[in-house]
Design a protein around this motif. Structure first.
Motif, mmCIF file in Angstrom:
data_model
loop_
_atom_site.group_PDB
_atom_site.id
_atom_site.type_symbol
_atom_site.label_atom_id
_atom_site.label_comp_id
_atom_site.label_asym_id
_atom_site.label_seq_id
_atom_site.Cartn_x
_atom_site.Cartn_y
_atom_site.Cartn_z
ATOM 1 N N LYS A 14 0.857 -1.189 0.000
ATOM 2 C CA LYS A 14 0.000 0.000 0.000
ATOM 3 C C LYS A 14 0.891 1.236 0.000
ATOM 4 C CE LYS A 14 -3.735 2.202 2.649
ATOM 5 N NZ LYS A 14 -3.120 3.535 2.767
ATOM 6 N N VAL A 15 0.605 2.159 -0.909
ATOM 7 C CA VAL A 15 1.404 3.373 -1.005
ATOM 8 C C VAL A 15 0.698 4.500 -0.278
ATOM 9 C CG1 VAL A 15 2.535 4.996 -2.554
ATOM 10 C CG2 VAL A 15 2.257 2.619 -3.235
ATOM 11 N N GLN A 16 1.434 5.170 0.616
ATOM 12 C CA GLN A 16 0.864 6.267 1.370
ATOM 13 C C GLN A 16 0.964 7.573 0.574
ATOM 14 O OE1 GLN A 16 -0.745 5.813 4.071
ATOM 15 N NE2 GLN A 16 -1.134 7.906 4.710
ATOM 16 N N THR A 17 2.158 7.904 0.116
ATOM 17 C CA THR A 17 2.343 9.145 -0.651
ATOM 18 C C THR A 17 3.179 8.815 -1.879
ATOM 19 O OG1 THR A 17 4.246 9.607 0.769
ATOM 20 C CG2 THR A 17 2.206 10.801 1.252
ATOM 21 N N LEU A 18 2.808 9.368 -3.007
ATOM 22 C CA LEU A 18 3.525 9.089 -4.251
ATOM 23 C C LEU A 18 3.556 10.366 -5.077
ATOM 24 C CD1 LEU A 18 4.923 6.652 -5.513
ATOM 25 C CD2 LEU A 18 2.823 6.146 -6.735
ATOM 26 N N LYS A 19 4.570 11.191 -4.802
ATOM 27 C CA LYS A 19 4.679 12.483 -5.459
ATOM 28 C C LYS A 19 6.072 12.599 -6.063
ATOM 29 C CE LYS A 19 2.556 15.995 -3.003
ATOM 30 N NZ LYS A 19 2.602 17.191 -2.122
ATOM 31 N N TYR A 20 6.141 12.902 -7.354
ATOM 32 C CA TYR A 20 7.423 13.032 -8.045
ATOM 33 C C TYR A 20 8.361 13.978 -7.290
ATOM 34 C CZ TYR A 20 10.900 14.328 -11.507
ATOM 35 O OH TYR A 20 12.095 14.570 -12.143
ATOM 36 N N GLY A 21 9.609 13.542 -7.094
ATOM 37 C CA GLY A 21 10.614 14.372 -6.441
ATOM 38 C C GLY A 21 10.555 14.345 -4.931
ATOM 39 N N SER A 54 9.142 -0.316 11.441
ATOM 40 C CA SER A 54 8.789 -1.541 10.725
ATOM 41 C C SER A 54 8.666 -2.712 11.701
ATOM 42 C CB SER A 54 9.862 -1.874 9.685
ATOM 43 O OG SER A 54 9.919 -0.879 8.682
ATOM 44 N N THR A 55 7.798 -3.672 11.357
ATOM 45 C CA THR A 55 7.642 -4.890 12.161
ATOM 46 C C THR A 55 7.749 -6.095 11.244
ATOM 47 O OG1 THR A 55 5.239 -5.012 11.867
ATOM 48 C CG2 THR A 55 6.047 -3.679 13.716
ATOM 49 N N THR A 56 7.694 -7.291 11.819
ATOM 50 C CA THR A 56 7.809 -8.499 10.992
ATOM 51 C C THR A 56 6.592 -8.717 10.105
ATOM 52 O OG1 THR A 56 6.972 -9.805 12.834
ATOM 53 C CG2 THR A 56 9.382 -9.697 12.566
ATOM 54 N N ASP A 57 5.471 -8.014 10.414
ATOM 55 C CA ASP A 57 4.322 -8.154 9.505
ATOM 56 C C ASP A 57 3.988 -6.873 8.746
ATOM 57 O OD1 ASP A 57 3.193 -6.836 11.639
ATOM 58 O OD2 ASP A 57 1.911 -8.498 12.254
ATOM 59 N N THR A 58 4.685 -5.780 9.040
ATOM 60 C CA THR A 58 4.535 -4.553 8.245
ATOM 61 C C THR A 58 5.894 -3.870 8.104
ATOM 62 O OG1 THR A 58 2.350 -4.229 9.254
ATOM 63 C CG2 THR A 58 3.227 -2.412 7.962
ATOM 64 N N LEU A 59 6.413 -3.883 6.899
ATOM 65 C CA LEU A 59 7.638 -3.122 6.637
ATOM 66 C C LEU A 59 7.244 -1.758 6.076
ATOM 67 C CD1 LEU A 59 10.252 -5.473 4.875
ATOM 68 C CD2 LEU A 59 10.335 -4.595 7.214
ATOM 69 N N VAL A 60 7.898 -0.704 6.548
ATOM 70 C CA VAL A 60 7.624 0.649 6.075
ATOM 71 C C VAL A 60 8.834 1.111 5.265
ATOM 72 C CG1 VAL A 60 6.993 2.997 6.726
ATOM 73 C CG2 VAL A 60 6.239 1.062 8.143
ATOM 74 N N LEU A 61 8.645 1.207 3.957
ATOM 75 C CA LEU A 61 9.736 1.557 3.049
ATOM 76 C C LEU A 61 9.634 3.026 2.660
ATOM 77 C CD1 LEU A 61 11.986 0.749 0.890
ATOM 78 C CD2 LEU A 61 10.074 0.356 -0.664
ATOM 79 N N ASN A 62 10.748 3.727 2.755
ATOM 80 C CA ASN A 62 10.819 5.099 2.244
ATOM 81 C C ASN A 62 11.802 5.154 1.083
ATOM 82 O OD1 ASN A 62 9.057 6.427 4.149
ATOM 83 N ND2 ASN A 62 10.637 6.080 5.678
ATOM 84 N N CYS A 63 11.434 5.866 0.011
ATOM 85 C CA CYS A 63 12.359 6.072 -1.097
ATOM 86 C C CYS A 63 11.960 7.347 -1.837
ATOM 87 C CB CYS A 63 12.393 4.875 -2.045
ATOM 88 S SG CYS A 63 10.796 4.422 -2.762
ATOM 89 N N VAL A 64 12.908 7.924 -2.558
ATOM 90 C CA VAL A 64 12.664 9.195 -3.253
ATOM 91 C C VAL A 64 12.234 8.927 -4.689
ATOM 92 C CG1 VAL A 64 13.654 11.418 -3.921
ATOM 93 C CG2 VAL A 64 14.374 10.336 -1.773
ATOM 94 N N VAL A 65 11.054 9.448 -5.065
ATOM 95 C CA VAL A 65 10.472 9.189 -6.386
ATOM 96 C C VAL A 65 11.199 10.020 -7.453
ATOM 97 C CG1 VAL A 65 8.352 9.227 -7.745
ATOM 98 C CG2 VAL A 65 8.247 8.777 -5.283
ATOM 99 N N LYS A 66 11.781 9.338 -8.440
ATOM 100 C CA LYS A 66 12.615 10.015 -9.432
ATOM 101 C C LYS A 66 12.075 9.941 -10.856
ATOM 102 C CE LYS A 66 16.284 11.401 -7.048
ATOM 103 N NZ LYS A 66 16.582 12.840 -6.921
ATOM 104 N N GLY A 69 5.188 8.020 -14.358
ATOM 105 C CA GLY A 69 4.704 6.872 -15.119
ATOM 106 C C GLY A 69 4.815 5.606 -14.281
ATOM 107 N N ASP A 70 4.922 4.465 -14.953
ATOM 108 C CA ASP A 70 4.962 3.186 -14.249
ATOM 109 C C ASP A 70 6.348 2.904 -13.698
ATOM 110 O OD1 ASP A 70 2.330 2.799 -14.730
ATOM 111 O OD2 ASP A 70 2.597 1.438 -16.431
ATOM 112 N N VAL A 71 6.426 2.696 -12.388
ATOM 113 C CA VAL A 71 7.684 2.357 -11.723
ATOM 114 C C VAL A 71 7.552 0.939 -11.164
ATOM 115 C CG1 VAL A 71 9.216 2.915 -9.791
ATOM 116 C CG2 VAL A 71 8.200 4.759 -11.145
#
Length: 256
Positions: A14-21, A54-66, A69-71
């Motif tokens: 599930k994606v929380q925020t998805l904003k370019y840059g 993060s937990t063993t049943d929910t990992l919280v991933l952060n990354c910078v959107v670069k 379109g389809d990633v």
């Protein structure tokens, strides 16, 4: 070395925020998850890290959107085996200009014009455009802003000038957003303009006549642009074509 017990299983993303840059937050649900899981995105989401909550049943991933379109995202276990794949769809970035004449929404095109788009978003994120004017307004042509404050005082704090990105196939049609510059080709900094008619004579012709770099378009509020270009203008502080009543950008915000 050592046994890690059960292989990790991802059952959903599930994606929380998805904003370019910007930094995206992606929740991975499953079981026996661990931060040794790696993620690949073909450069679409960089500097991935798992948050401390993060937990063993929910990992919280952060990354910078670069990319827009389809990633594609591919998650792999420690041994390199693929445990989950999904595709995120990143919308084109949009910037909302709040002006004294109304609201204008601009959609940028970083896939086609990355230098100009990233430059503009950088000024937006720094709050540079707050209290700047549409200071050059020419009926039947365009409105230009992003460099001056009330009384035609040049705003300081511009970043380095950028490379001219006019040879990308984008045309200076009505409603398009382009970078303003001096007679020096690679001189654009913070100033931009919005074409109110088809100004194809501003397009790239040759290296000696490279025109102006389009990097986006108005997707909402063209009536506001038309209202701005209809303003009576005169000379202010030695500058021509300045609206007699200030047309101010109170705020520019990346809204998508």
């Amino acid at each position: 070395g050592g046994s890690t017990g059960f292989p990790p299983v991802i059952t959903g993303v599930k994606v929380q925020t998805l904003k370019y840059g910007n930094t995206a937050t992606v929740y991975l649900g499953g079981k026996d998850l661990r931060s040794s899981i790696t993620v690949e995105s073909n450069g679409g989401c960089t500097n991935p890290s798992f948050a401390s909550n993060s937990t063993t049943d929910t990992l919280v991933l952060n990354c910078v959107v670069k990319l827009v379109g389809d990633v594609p995202l591919t998650f792999k276990a420690e041994d390199g085996s693929v445990i989950y794949t999904t595709t995120l769809t990143v919308p084109k970035p949009q910037v909302t200009l709040f002006t004294t004449k109304g609201t204008v929404v601009l959609e940028l095109d970083p896939s086609t014009a990355p230098i100009s788009s990233n430059n503009y978003l950088s000024y937006v994120s720094k709050g540079f455009y707050t209290s700047t004017l549409f200071h050059r307004v020419i009926s039947g042509f365009m409105i230009q802003g992003g460099g001056y404050t009330t009384g035609m005082v040049k705003k300081t704090g511009q970043a380095a000038a950028i490379e001219l990105e006019s040879n990308k196939g984008l045309s200076n049609l009505r409603g398009t957003l382009a970078m303003a510059r001096t007679d020096v080709f690679n001189s654009a900094t913070s100033e931009f303009f919005i074409n109110v008619v088809d100004n194809t004579f501003l397009d790239y012709k040759t290296e000696a006549s490279p025109g102006y770099a389009v990097f986006g378009k108005v997707v909402q509020g063209m009536d506001v642009v038309d209202a701005i270009v209809a303003q009576p203008t005169g000379v202010s502080n030695g500058f021509a074509d300045v609206p007699l009543t200030d047309v101010v950008i109170s705020l520019a915000l990346q809204t998508q």
